[in-house]
Design a protein around this motif. Structure first.
Motif, PDB file in Angstrom:
ATOM      1  N   ARG A 163       0.822  -1.214   0.000  1.00  0.00           N
ATOM      2  CA  ARG A 163       0.000   0.000   0.000  1.00  0.00           C
ATOM      3  C   ARG A 163       0.853   1.260   0.000  1.00  0.00           C
ATOM      4  NH1 ARG A 163      -5.192  -1.858   3.877  1.00  0.00           N
ATOM      5  NH2 ARG A 163      -5.819  -3.555   2.452  1.00  0.00           N
TER       6      ARG A 163
ATOM      7  N   THR B 179       2.274   1.626  -3.669  1.00  0.00           N
ATOM      8  CA  THR B 179       1.325   1.964  -4.739  1.00  0.00           C
ATOM      9  C   THR B 179       0.439   3.154  -4.414  1.00  0.00           C
ATOM     10  OG1 THR B 179      -0.356   0.463  -3.882  1.00  0.00           O
ATOM     11  CG2 THR B 179       1.233  -0.445  -5.445  1.00  0.00           C
TER      12      THR B 179
ATOM     13  N   ARG C 173      -2.332   2.738  -2.978  1.00  0.00           N
ATOM     14  CA  ARG C 173      -3.671   2.180  -3.157  1.00  0.00           C
ATOM     15  C   ARG C 173      -3.961   1.135  -2.083  1.00  0.00           C
ATOM     16  NH1 ARG C 173      -5.345   3.844  -8.186  1.00  0.00           N
ATOM     17  NH2 ARG C 173      -7.171   2.477  -8.086  1.00  0.00           N
TER      18      ARG C 173
ATOM     19  N   GLY D  48      -7.442  -2.236  -5.644  1.00  0.00           N
ATOM     20  CA  GLY D  48      -8.028  -1.331  -4.666  1.00  0.00           C
ATOM     21  C   GLY D  48      -8.078   0.139  -5.078  1.00  0.00           C
ATOM     22  N   GLU D  49      -8.729   0.938  -4.223  1.00  0.00           N
ATOM     23  CA  GLU D  49      -8.881   2.378  -4.438  1.00  0.00           C
ATOM     24  C   GLU D  49      -7.694   3.124  -3.842  1.00  0.00           C
ATOM     25  OE1 GLU D  49     -11.385   3.693  -6.194  1.00  0.00           O
ATOM     26  OE2 GLU D  49     -12.030   1.618  -6.555  1.00  0.00           O
ATOM     27  N   PRO D  50      -7.527   4.412  -4.207  1.00  0.00           N
ATOM     28  CA  PRO D  50      -6.425   5.204  -3.629  1.00  0.00           C
ATOM     29  C   PRO D  50      -6.561   5.318  -2.106  1.00  0.00           C
ATOM     30  CG  PRO D  50      -7.294   6.275  -5.589  1.00  0.00           C
ATOM     31  CD  PRO D  50      -8.238   5.146  -5.282  1.00  0.00           C
TER      32      PRO D  50
ATOM     33  N   GLU E 129      -0.473  12.048  -0.780  1.00  0.00           N
ATOM     34  CA  GLU E 129       0.431  11.405  -1.726  1.00  0.00           C
ATOM     35  C   GLU E 129       1.855  11.954  -1.606  1.00  0.00           C
ATOM     36  OE1 GLU E 129       2.177   9.098  -4.508  1.00  0.00           O
ATOM     37  OE2 GLU E 129       0.197   8.808  -3.603  1.00  0.00           O
TER      38      GLU E 129
END
Length: 646
Positions: free
Chosen positions: A466, A469, A471, A491-493, A498
């Motif tokens: 996680r 990425t 995500r 998966g989603e963000p 970030e």
């Protein structure tokens, strides 16, 4: 003396009435019998015809073929093999003891199997076939068939038995099957009549157990005609069952076997996640066990050897093990603080070798301290004091929230046995479970992955995936069922800044690829294949003030079970992450020395989809790596023919 005429007339009339009554009664009985015969022969003819038919026709269940299990490349991990066996139906056998005695005269049978079969026949319905012996030679089957007239109720048949070609390499993941036991029947609510068949195999652990209903299929039936002695005369018809569904895992058998071989001699666990799909490419635990031993019924010696081994081969450490994550948890603490804005990436904290909190000294691993360090340097040098400070600013509840966001303290939904939830503790947890208030010292310990914090190698690999990425990567073990693809785990963000994630990745890159980084032993030379990672060492014993004063005892001078656990997490390539790896070596000492070399070798094996070239390693390591690769290749080559002989 003559009787009066009158008396004679009365006697004659009395006898006539009795004869009439008796005749009427006989006529009534005959009429009733006639009516009953008419009813049975005409009105109930179909019913009695069916009963007569059932006296000479038996219906038997046909176990379905169990679904197969493959790796992502179609390599079979669990398959079915033919198995010759002899069965008996008690209601057809007549004198069971006499028939068994004749059978033992014809073929050699284990007395223990005979006694077990007797017990099964006592417990089960008389029409249920009971397996007397299996895994017979063809010669034995031929003898039984030749002597069939003397063996009423006995028949030889071909069944299917489970086989695991790659044995211990996949034991913890695929699991194994075994005969249905009374314990199984007592704990599962399953009315499938197949479970009543003696020695019917069901999944006991791993994928075999968790996906039992998918793999099992449904029963078929056959109608057979038997004679008065119970001998099968002919098969009237057959309705085949529905075979279980085939399952394809995201596992890569070659990478799995390599990981098992690379950890040979250790008590350890490793997980590899594909960052594009969430597929678990390898879930290795060392030492392992051969699941074929359980299919046949494990011997007392083998069972004792497995249970008394201090390295616990039956434990799937990669998913069941829960360890203090040590310094690999520092990304959680740091991201929680950065994301909440309680500290900036450039702000420094002074490390003098210890921090005093509530009158107690909390030491850094480097006795002389690191001086002023910012977030980047805190991960690169693994400075404990930096995290003692930021943890007090952010508090345990925010740290626990970040841990769960990154996959620690969460039970991931996978078809594996006894998956650990780990522990991301907070104030409410301690109050409910321990009945105590949370203390500031608990927060300081948790900051560096000690105290109450626990994580499995699986969870640490997910955390790393996680971070790499950005995500919510979700692990996926089952890639497809009967060719139908399962949902991806990309998966989603993440709900994390970030920019802070980029900072964290850059710092993990420095751990391995900048001077004095704690993970320098995991360096990869080939451009485009560089790794980013984090070392971790978790204590399993308390170091007293007296020991610190005279010098902390080296792990090498301690008994194995008192040495620190070694951990390492990483992702690669740095600029385009494809895989994340987590390794835990129980009582391995330091993460940089024991865990990071293993993680690097497994990562390169994944990136190159096979043995990497020697020039991927630093020149000082190449001679050792060449010898290691040859040893592992020989081990993998030797184990395959051994499994083929099972």
């Amino acid at each position: 003396m003559k009787r009066p005429v009158r008396d004679l007339e009365q006697s004659s009339r009395r006898i006539g009435r009795r004869a009439l009554l008796l005749g009427s009664a006989q006529l009534g009985v005959a009429a009733a019998l006639g009516l009953r015969m008419r009813s049975m022969q005409v009105e109930q003819a179909d019913q009695f015809r069916l009963l007569a038919e059932e006296n000479r026709i038996n219906i038997r269940l046909l176990p379905p073929a169990r679904g197969l299990i493959f790796d992502r490349n179609g390599i079979p991990l669990a398959e079915n093999e033919q198995n010759y066996r002899v069965v008996m139906v008690r209601e057809d056998a007549g004198d069971v003891d006499e028939v068994l005695a004749r059978l033992q005269d014809i073929v050699a049978l284990d007395p223990a199997n005979i006694e077990r079969a007797r017990e099964d026949m006592r417990k089960l319905s008389s029409f249920v076939p009971v397996i007397i012996a299996d895994r017979l030679l063809w010669e034995d089957v031929a003898k039984i068939n030749i002597n069939a007239p003397a063996l009423p109720g006995v028949s030889a048949e071909v069944g299917l038995s489970r086989r695991y070609p790659y044995g211990a390499d996949v034991g913890h993941v695929v699991g194994y099957v075994g005969p249905v036991s009374d314990y199984d029947l007592s704990r599962i609510d399953d009315q499938d009549p197949l479970l009543q068949i003696p020695k019917f195999q069901i999944g006991k652990t791993g994928v075999e157990n968790k996906l039992e209903h998918t793999l099992r299929g449904s029963a078929g039936t056959k109608r057979i005609e038997v004679n008065a002695l119970g001998r099968v005369m002919r098969e009237l018809d057959r309705q085949e069952g529905v075979a279980g569904k085939d399952i394809q895992l995201g596992l890569d058998e070659r990478l799995q076997s390599y990981a098992q071989a690379r950890m040979d001699g250790e008590s350890s666990g490793a997980v590899v996640i594909d960052l594009q799909t969430g597929d678990l490419r390898a879930i290795a635990s060392a030492p392992s066990f051969d699941p074929n031993l359980f299919v046949r019924g494990i011997s007392v010696k083998d069972w004792t050897d497995l249970n008394e081994n201090k390295y616990r081969p039956l434990a799937a450490k990669a998913v069941q093990g829960a360890y203090p994550p040590g310094s690999t948890f520092k990304m959680v603490t740091g991201l929680a603080a950065l994301n909440a804005g309680v500290i900036s990436p450039e702000e420094t904290v002074y490390c003098r070798g210890y921090t005093v909190v509530a009158g107690t000294r909390f030491h850094c691993w480097k006795r002389a301290g690191h001086g002023n360090v910012n977030f980047h340097d805190s991960l690169k040098y693994s400075c404990d004091c930096y995290y003692y400070e930021v943890a007090q600013r952010i508090g345990i509840d925010k740290m626990a929230e970040m841990a769960r966001t990154l996959g620690i303290g969460v039970k991931h939904d996978l078809p594996l046995s006894a998956i650990s939830t780990g522990l991301a503790p907070d104030k409410q947890w301690k109050l409910e479970v321990r009945g105590e208030d949370w203390r500031i010292g608990d927060t300081v310990n948790a900051a560096i992955g000690q105290g109450y914090v626990l994580a499995s190698p699986l969870q640490l690999a997910i955390m790393t995936a996680r971070i790499a990425t950005g995500r919510v990567v979700t692990p996926r073990l089952v890639k497809s069922v009967d060719g139908v693809e399962e949902p991806s785990g990309i998966g989603e963000p993440l709900d994390i800044n970030e920019n802070m994630l980029r900072r964290c990745r850059a710092s993990m890159n420095a751990v391995i690829n900048e001077k004095r980084g704690t993970g320098a032993r995991a360096k990869v030379i080939t451009a485009g294949y560089e790794m980013a990672g984090k070392t971790g060492t978790s204590q399993v014993r308390r170091i007293t003030a007296e020991e610190r004063a005279r010098g902390v005892i080296s792990n090498d001078d301690l008994p194995w079970e008192r040495r620190d656990h070694a951990l390492f997490v990483c992702f690669a390539p740095v600029d385009n992450p494809k895989f994340a790896v987590a390794v835990v070596v129980e009582h391995g000492g330091g993460g940089s020395t024991a865990a990071s070399p293993i993680a690097r070798d497994i990562m390169l094996q994944a990136l190159y989809d096979g043995p990497p070239p020697l020039d991927a390693y630093p020149s000082a390591d190449r001679a050792r790596i060449e010898e290691q690769q040859a040893r592992i290749a020989q081990r993998i080559t030797q184990i395959k023919p051994a499994q083929d002989r099972v």
